[in-house]
Design an enzyme around this catalytic site. Structure first.
Site, PDB file in Angstrom:
ATOM      1  N   GLY A   1      15.290  -7.997  34.833  1.00 27.24           N
ATOM      2  CA  GLY A   1      16.421  -7.876  33.891  1.00 27.24           C
ATOM      3  C   GLY A   1      16.316  -8.836  32.714  1.00 27.24           C
TER       4      GLY A   1
ATOM      5  CB  THR B   1       3.805   7.025   3.865  1.00 27.43           C
ATOM      6  OG1 THR B   1       2.706   6.676   4.703  1.00 27.43           O
ATOM      7  CG2 THR B   1       4.757   7.933   4.616  1.00 27.43           C
TER       8      THR B   1
ATOM      9  CB  SER C   1      -1.707   8.206  19.396  1.00 27.94           C
ATOM     10  OG  SER C   1      -1.435   6.829  19.554  1.00 27.94           O
TER      11      SER C   1
ATOM     12  CD  GLU D   1      -3.109   0.477   8.643  1.00 30.93           C
ATOM     13  OE1 GLU D   1      -4.334   0.619   8.757  1.00 30.93           O
ATOM     14  OE2 GLU D   1      -2.577  -0.553   8.202  1.00 30.93           O
TER      15      GLU D   1
ATOM     16  CB  ILE E   1       5.996   0.824   0.970  1.00 33.45           C
ATOM     17  CG1 ILE E   1       5.889   2.307   0.576  1.00 33.45           C
ATOM     18  CG2 ILE E   1       4.852  -0.002   0.381  1.00 33.45           C
ATOM     19  CD1 ILE E   1       4.718   3.064   1.196  1.00 33.45           C
ATOM     20  CB  THR E   2       4.082  -2.783   5.317  1.00 34.58           C
ATOM     21  OG1 THR E   2       4.231  -1.831   6.372  1.00 34.58           O
ATOM     22  CG2 THR E   2       4.062  -4.195   5.888  1.00 34.58           C
TER      23      THR E   2
ATOM     24  N   GLY F   1       3.479  12.414   5.563  1.00 39.06           N
ATOM     25  CA  GLY F   1       3.097  11.233   6.352  1.00 39.06           C
ATOM     26  C   GLY F   1       1.660  11.410   6.816  1.00 39.06           C
TER      27      GLY F   1
ATOM     28  CG  PHE G   1      -1.912   0.982   1.418  1.00 39.40           C
ATOM     29  CD1 PHE G   1      -3.136   0.861   0.769  1.00 39.40           C
ATOM     30  CD2 PHE G   1      -1.704   2.088   2.243  1.00 39.40           C
ATOM     31  CE1 PHE G   1      -4.135   1.817   0.942  1.00 39.40           C
ATOM     32  CE2 PHE G   1      -2.690   3.047   2.424  1.00 39.40           C
ATOM     33  CZ  PHE G   1      -3.906   2.915   1.767  1.00 39.40           C
TER      34      PHE G   1
HETATM   35  P1  FAD Z   1       4.633  12.925  10.654  1.00 35.12           P
HETATM   36  O1  FAD Z   1       3.361  13.035   9.916  1.00 35.12           O
HETATM   37  O2  FAD Z   1       5.764  13.809  10.232  1.00 35.12           O
HETATM   38  O3  FAD Z   1       4.318  13.170  12.198  1.00 35.12           O
HETATM   39  C1  FAD Z   1       5.337  13.468  13.152  1.00 35.12           C
HETATM   40  C2  FAD Z   1       4.656  13.810  14.488  1.00 35.12           C
HETATM   41  O4  FAD Z   1       3.801  14.958  14.323  1.00 35.12           O
HETATM   42  C3  FAD Z   1       3.755  12.675  14.985  1.00 35.12           C
HETATM   43  O5  FAD Z   1       3.811  12.610  16.375  1.00 35.12           O
HETATM   44  C4  FAD Z   1       2.366  13.130  14.569  1.00 35.12           C
HETATM   45  O6  FAD Z   1       1.328  12.581  15.372  1.00 35.12           O
HETATM   46  C5  FAD Z   1       2.491  14.637  14.739  1.00 35.12           C
HETATM   47  N1  FAD Z   1       1.518  15.374  13.919  1.00 35.12           N
HETATM   48  C6  FAD Z   1       1.478  15.482  12.563  1.00 35.12           C
HETATM   49  N2  FAD Z   1       0.433  16.227  12.190  1.00 35.12           N
HETATM   50  C7  FAD Z   1      -0.236  16.583  13.323  1.00 35.12           C
HETATM   51  C8  FAD Z   1      -1.405  17.340  13.614  1.00 35.12           C
HETATM   52  N3  FAD Z   1      -2.150  17.874  12.639  1.00 35.12           N
HETATM   53  N4  FAD Z   1      -1.760  17.515  14.908  1.00 35.12           N
HETATM   54  C9  FAD Z   1      -1.037  16.939  15.901  1.00 35.12           C
HETATM   55  N5  FAD Z   1       0.079  16.207  15.701  1.00 35.12           N
HETATM   56  C10 FAD Z   1       0.463  16.035  14.427  1.00 35.12           C
HETATM   57  N6  FAD Z   1       2.749   4.030   4.981  1.00 35.12           N
HETATM   58  C11 FAD Z   1       2.167   3.523   3.847  1.00 35.12           C
HETATM   59  O7  FAD Z   1       1.660   4.276   3.006  1.00 35.12           O
HETATM   60  N7  FAD Z   1       2.133   2.182   3.629  1.00 35.12           N
HETATM   61  C12 FAD Z   1       2.664   1.279   4.489  1.00 35.12           C
HETATM   62  O8  FAD Z   1       2.610   0.071   4.247  1.00 35.12           O
HETATM   63  C13 FAD Z   1       3.311   1.778   5.674  1.00 35.12           C
HETATM   64  N8  FAD Z   1       3.931   0.927   6.537  1.00 35.12           N
HETATM   65  C14 FAD Z   1       4.703   1.440   7.558  1.00 35.12           C
HETATM   66  C15 FAD Z   1       5.501   0.585   8.308  1.00 35.12           C
HETATM   67  C16 FAD Z   1       6.331   1.098   9.295  1.00 35.12           C
HETATM   68  C17 FAD Z   1       7.229   0.176  10.067  1.00 35.12           C
HETATM   69  C18 FAD Z   1       6.340   2.514   9.577  1.00 35.12           C
HETATM   70  C19 FAD Z   1       7.227   3.088  10.632  1.00 35.12           C
HETATM   71  C20 FAD Z   1       5.531   3.333   8.850  1.00 35.12           C
HETATM   72  C21 FAD Z   1       4.717   2.828   7.823  1.00 35.12           C
HETATM   73  N9  FAD Z   1       3.961   3.683   7.015  1.00 35.12           N
HETATM   74  C22 FAD Z   1       3.334   3.191   5.882  1.00 35.12           C
HETATM   75  C23 FAD Z   1       4.005   5.133   7.220  1.00 35.12           C
HETATM   76  C24 FAD Z   1       3.162   5.621   8.384  1.00 35.12           C
HETATM   77  O9  FAD Z   1       1.806   5.523   8.082  1.00 35.12           O
HETATM   78  C25 FAD Z   1       3.618   7.056   8.713  1.00 35.12           C
HETATM   79  O10 FAD Z   1       4.883   6.933   9.335  1.00 35.12           O
HETATM   80  C26 FAD Z   1       2.623   7.779   9.593  1.00 35.12           C
HETATM   81  O11 FAD Z   1       1.474   8.104   8.864  1.00 35.12           O
HETATM   82  C27 FAD Z   1       3.196   9.068  10.198  1.00 35.12           C
HETATM   83  O12 FAD Z   1       3.790   9.867   9.214  1.00 35.12           O
HETATM   84  P2  FAD Z   1       5.278  10.433   9.451  1.00 35.12           P
HETATM   85  O13 FAD Z   1       6.128   9.289   9.866  1.00 35.12           O
HETATM   86  O14 FAD Z   1       5.674  11.183   8.241  1.00 35.12           O
HETATM   87  O15 FAD Z   1       5.150  11.402  10.689  1.00 35.12           O
END
Ligand code: FAD
Length: 383
Positions: A340, A126, A366, A363, A157-158, A131, A123
């Protein structure tokens, strides 16, 4: 909601439980260390029908209701979150979305292969620059005759390096935000699509997480999933059900934490008796148990709403928010019970904590779940 499982639901849970105890849990630590689960597991998951749950039988699915899907996902999450994630993405985000939005040709082309485990889906939403704010993604698909040419990049991307098809979201118009986004089914062997595995993850190490780079990737116009400009709706519909799946995986992690903490507390002795007999250890264990039950009830509730055709998006965000935070708490409490020994990877609880941690991030973090719930309650968008 009727909390009593039907005979079919009980049977599918038993099947998943036996499979996990026999073929997943015993290998989870080794797969984690090797940074790769055994690829053969995908075919086995397909043979058991776990990659086709809720997909109609005419497309190779095994049918079934959403609670059955949740029960299986819970068991897989108990055994190994990396394996659970393969199913949550290939079935939950890709095959189920294709079954809902695809035309007959697209369903015939991909669903039997995805549900049998012959093919894996990923999927691609991102991007390095977007993100949480996925509506502002920058990958672009430009119409060229009866084809689209796609340029851009996706990250995290998982299943990325394993997948045969990516459900990819790209901008097809100049409309701002989510309005100009469309969804495409892109075979991963298409020229111009490069995949790079991301190493060094805190958890989910058995899973192939990748960066995708698209340079002049040409797909027929018929590869578009759903109407032009409706890609963001496709993505959000996938993620709403996906959040239920993540929540179910978190219930599995919390259950595994409870099982491990109970077993260890019964056999570890300090101050002349099993630590299970110390009140503050019982506090840790009872906190885990309450988190397991509360997360499970919220998650089953989402499945029940979907199966009854009721609105479920807010309930899915509530379940995902609570269950992901609960899984982190439960794994951390279990680690405390282990003392430990919880800190070294000979014991399972450290991995549970590492695997749980990402559940509050992907997805929708929080914080994003709280904004979704807050918007539903107040009628005001705070995004
Ligand atoms: P950011 O969006 O940059 O957020 C950084 C911080 O800011 C977070 O704490 C966030 O909560 C906070 N923040 C951002 N906007 C706001 C707001 N409006 N109000 C308050 N706080 C806010 N994506 C895919 O498309 N496909 C996948 O298969 C997939 N698999 C994944 C697997 C792993 C192991 C990981 C780590 C990620 C995966 N992702 C995937 C991506 C994942 O969905 C994103 O990492 C996630 O949506 C957060 O985006 P970001 O990492 O860019 O963080």
């Amino acid at each position: 909601m009727n909390l009593e499982l039907s005979a079919e639901q009980t049977a599918v849970r038993r099947l998943a439980r036996d499979f996990v105890d026999r073929e997943v849990a015993p290998h989870a630590a080794a797969w984690d260390r090797a940074e790769q689960v055994d690829r053969g597991i995908v075919k086995t998951l397909g043979d058991l029908g776990f990659l086709g749950l809720t997909v109609p039988e005419e497309y190779g699915g095994s049918g079934g209701d959403h609670l059955s899907y949740v029960l299986v996902t819970e068991e897989l999450g108990r055994g190994d979150s990396s394996v659970r994630g393969i199913v949550s993405v290939s079935l939950g985000l890709v095959a189920k979305t294709l079954a809902a939005w695809g035309d007959a040709d697209q369903k015939r082309q991909w669903l039997p292969r995805l549900t049998s485990g012959e093919a894996v889906g990923c999927f691609g939403l991102t991007e390095p620059g977007t993100g949480s704010d996925a509506a502002h993604l920058a990958t672009r698909a430009v119409r060229d005759g009866d084809a689209y040419v796609i340029d851009g990049a996706k990250t995290f991307i998982t299943n990325g390096t394993w997948a045969d098809v990516v459900l990819l979201f790209a901008r097809t118009g100049d409309a701002p935000g989510h309005h100009g986004i469309s969804a495409f089914l892109v075979p991963t062997d298409t020229r111009g699509l490069e995949r790079r595995e991301i190493h060094g993850k805190l958890g989910l190490r058995g899973q192939a997480t990748a960066e995708l780079v698209l340079d002049g990737v040409r797909v027929p116009a018929a590869a578009m999933l759903g109407p032009v400009g409706k890609g963001f709706s496709v993505a959000m519909s996938a993620l709403a059900k996906g959040r239920m799946s993540v929540a179910a995986g978190c219930v599995g992690i919390a259950q595994a934490a409870l099982d491990a903490a109970l077993a260890y507390a019964a056999r570890r002795e300090q101050f002349g008796k099993p630590i299970a007999g110390h009140q503050l250890v019982q506090e840790l264990i009872s906190d885990i148990a309450v988190d397991v039950e509360a997360a499970r009830l919220l998650t089953w509730r989402v499945a029940d709403l979907i199966d009854r055709g009721e609105p479920f998006t807010t309930a899915a965000s509530q379940a995902k928010l609570f269950a992901s935070e609960a899984a982190v708490r439960a794994a951390n409490n279990a680690l405390q019970v282990f003392g430990g020994y919880g800190y070294i990877d000979e014991y399972p609880v450290g991995k549970l904590l590492r695997d749980a941690r990402v559940m509050t991030l992907y997805e929708g973090t929080s914080q994003i779940q709280k904004l979704v719930i807050g918007r539903a309650l107040t009628g005001v968008s705070a995004f």
